[in-house]
Design an enzyme around this catalytic site. Structure first.
Site, PDB file in Angstrom:
ATOM      1  N   HIS A  51      21.236 -10.890  25.848  1.00  0.00           N
ATOM      2  CA  HIS A  51      22.124 -11.634  25.182  1.00  0.00           C
ATOM      3  C   HIS A  51      23.755 -10.788  25.473  1.00  0.00           C
ATOM      4  CE1 HIS A  51      22.470  -7.853  23.010  1.00  0.00           C
ATOM      5  NE2 HIS A  51      20.778  -7.457  23.251  1.00  0.00           N
ATOM      6  N   GLU A  86      13.083  -7.060  21.387  1.00  0.00           N
ATOM      7  CA  GLU A  86      14.161  -5.671  22.165  1.00  0.00           C
ATOM      8  C   GLU A  86      12.648  -4.804  21.910  1.00  0.00           C
ATOM      9  OE1 GLU A  86      14.991  -4.353  24.339  1.00  0.00           O
ATOM     10  OE2 GLU A  86      16.550  -3.934  24.206  1.00  0.00           O
TER      11      GLU A  86
END
Ligand SMILES: *[C@@H]1O[C@H](CO)[C@@H](O)[C@H](O)[C@H]1NC(C)=O
Ligand SMILES: *[C@@H]1O[C@H](CO)[C@@H](O)[C@H](O)[C@H]1NC(C)=O
Ligand SMILES: *[C@@H]1O[C@H](CO)[C@@H](O)[C@H](O)[C@H]1NC(C)=O
Ligand SMILES: *[C@@H]1O[C@H](CO)[C@@H](O)[C@H](O)[C@H]1NC(C)=O
Ligand SMILES: *[C@@H]1O[C@H](CO)[C@@H](O)[C@H](O)[C@H]1NC(C)=O
Ligand SMILES: *[C@@H]1O[C@H](CO)[C@@H](O)[C@H](O)[C@H]1NC(C)=O
Ligand SMILES: *[C@@H]1O[C@H](CO)[C@@H](O)[C@H](O)[C@H]1NC(C)=O
Length: 359
Positions: free
Chosen positions: A97, A201
């Site tokens: 990202h 994550e």
């Protein structure tokens, strides 16, 4: 290299036997697989996604009129066509990202102070990093990826992803949206990503690792699909214990096993995070390669179904020390991971029963 494996049930006649998937990175095609490539200075947009300029044995007589990516696609097609039935090849485009408010805050406060205090808060007086959104810089990084994909489609006739997967965290949902908007994609392979819970994550106590609920995600990204069984609320983040690298690798292997056993396509896009991509790379036997925010690398993967069982099981999570007030110093290492609290506050540590990833 860390090589993890876990049991999969074989279907069909041999259903009582067990098998597991072993993953390998196929090297020789990409700069990022070569030891001498420095990840810190590597620029995927300056290097054709790192695809090495070379001729291949599969090059046809009209190779001169084809691009490197078209000729590489022929290599992949040949690998797939000639593979034994227990082997499959996939090309994974692993994208990190763009910069989020949590990344900006880690830079602003310094990593130790971020880790032991600020990351546990939802934000400060002017910024929010609970399930962080992209900063303007992060938006521009995703738009850069978008422009680069367009140039690869137009100039290189690159094989575009046949399936898109994204982490459920907002910064990845946004990055995927910006990266793949407006591209001339094949009509039968549109950008309709599937949100995978396990592509998130590494799950620390940081609020940036807590996801939003399914209803809210759907309201913000209505065209995205959820994988089957995606829960309404985050059931993994506790704010009390953190996934270790070994626990994360088990999760990454579980994710890969799920995708490799359900998705028959060859070219896949994953929009994920620095820690999770590092874990996927470990499971794939790839060398360490840290992606900067917004960067994308392809990895050619060979997956082989092996007979036997593995003893690898889910791993315990551990609490991380933290302060209840802002730390007085910010050092990069030492006892308590560099977490040095004022004398009035000793680092908080919590001892709990192991919390295992349930899938
Ligand atoms: C790349 O680095 C790894 C780890 O240092 C080493 O084991 C391997 O032999 C190296 N490969 C080459 C081709 O130099
Ligand atoms: C990679 O590049 C960075 C930034 O230029 C540099 O600091 C680092 O020493 C390099 N690493 C290696 C192994 O050369
Ligand atoms: C391959 O060559 C082209 C120009 O011919 C260049 O733009 C590209 O960066 C080169 N790729 C690599 C990985 O060196
Ligand atoms: C196709 O792949 C097979 C197996 O890897 C290899 O033996 C063969 O040489 C390849 N064909 C070409 C034209 O390169
Ligand atoms: C809050 O954190 C951001 C970084 O995410 C920083 O730019 C900003 O200056 C901080 N605000 C205050 C009031 O410290
Ligand atoms: C990206 O998000 C915007 C705003 O919700 C939406 O209009 C657009 O269709 C999305 N694009 C893609 C490719 O998902
Ligand atoms: C889902 O999240 C949104 C945004 O944080 C919140 O307003 C809403 O109350 C939540 N819904 C449920 C059912 O928890």
């Amino acid at each position: 290299m860390v090589r993890l494996s876990l049991p999969l049930l074989l279907t069909g006649a041999a259903s009582t036997a067990s098998a597991y998937m072993q993953y390998y990175t196929v090297t020789g095609y990409f700069l990022q697989d070569v030891n001498s490539t420095n990840a810190t200075t590597f620029d995927y947009t300056a290097t054709n996604f790192g695809l090495i300029n070379q001729s291949y044995p599969t090059d046809s007589s009209n190779a001169a009129s084809l691009t490197q990516w078209q000729r590489f696609a022929a290599v992949v097609a040949n690998l797939t066509k000639t593979a034994p039935s227990n082997v499959q090849y996939k090309l994974l485009f692993l994208g990190r990202h763009g910069e989020g408010w949590h990344n900006a805050a880690e830079s602003y406060y310094g990593t130790p102070a971020w880790n032991c205090y600020w990351s546990l808060l939802d934000g400060n007086a002017t910024a929010t990093w609970n399930d962080a959104h992209l900063t303007d810089n992060g938006i521009n990084q995703a738009l850069k990826a978008n422009h680069f994909w367009l140039s690869r489609i137009q100039q290189e006739k690159i094989p575009t992803p046949q399936k898109y997967y994204t982490s459920p965290l907002y910064r990845c949902l946004s990055t995927a949206n910006l990266t793949f908007s407006g591209l001339p994609l094949p009509a039968n392979e549109p950008f309709v990503p599937t949100i995978k819970a396990l592509l998130r994550e590494g799950i620390s106590e940081h609020t940036c690792d807590r996801r939003s609920n399914k209803t809210y995600i759907h309201s913000q990204f209505p065209t995205y699909k959820f994988e089957p069984g995606f829960p309404e609320n985050d059931q993994l983040w506790t704010g009390i214990t953190a996934e270790t690298n070994a626990a994360e690798d088990y999760r990454s292997q579980t994710l890969l096993d799920n995708i490799f056993s359900t998705d028959k396509s060859t070219y896949l896009s994953f929009t994920s995070h620095s820690g999770e991509i590092a874990s996927i790379l470990r499971v794939l036997g790839h060398r360490t390669f840290s992606l900067s925010t917004g960067a994308v690398i392809p990895v050619l993967v060979k997956a082989e179904k092996m007979m036997g069982t593995s003893t690898i099981t889910s791993q315990a999570w551990t609490p991380s020390p933290h302060c209840t007030v802002p730390p007085v110093t910010s050092i990069s290492s030492g006892a308590n991971g560099g977490c040095v609290c004022p004398n009035s506050a000793a680092p908080v540590t919590v001892t709990l029963p192991p919390f295992a990833v349930s899938t």
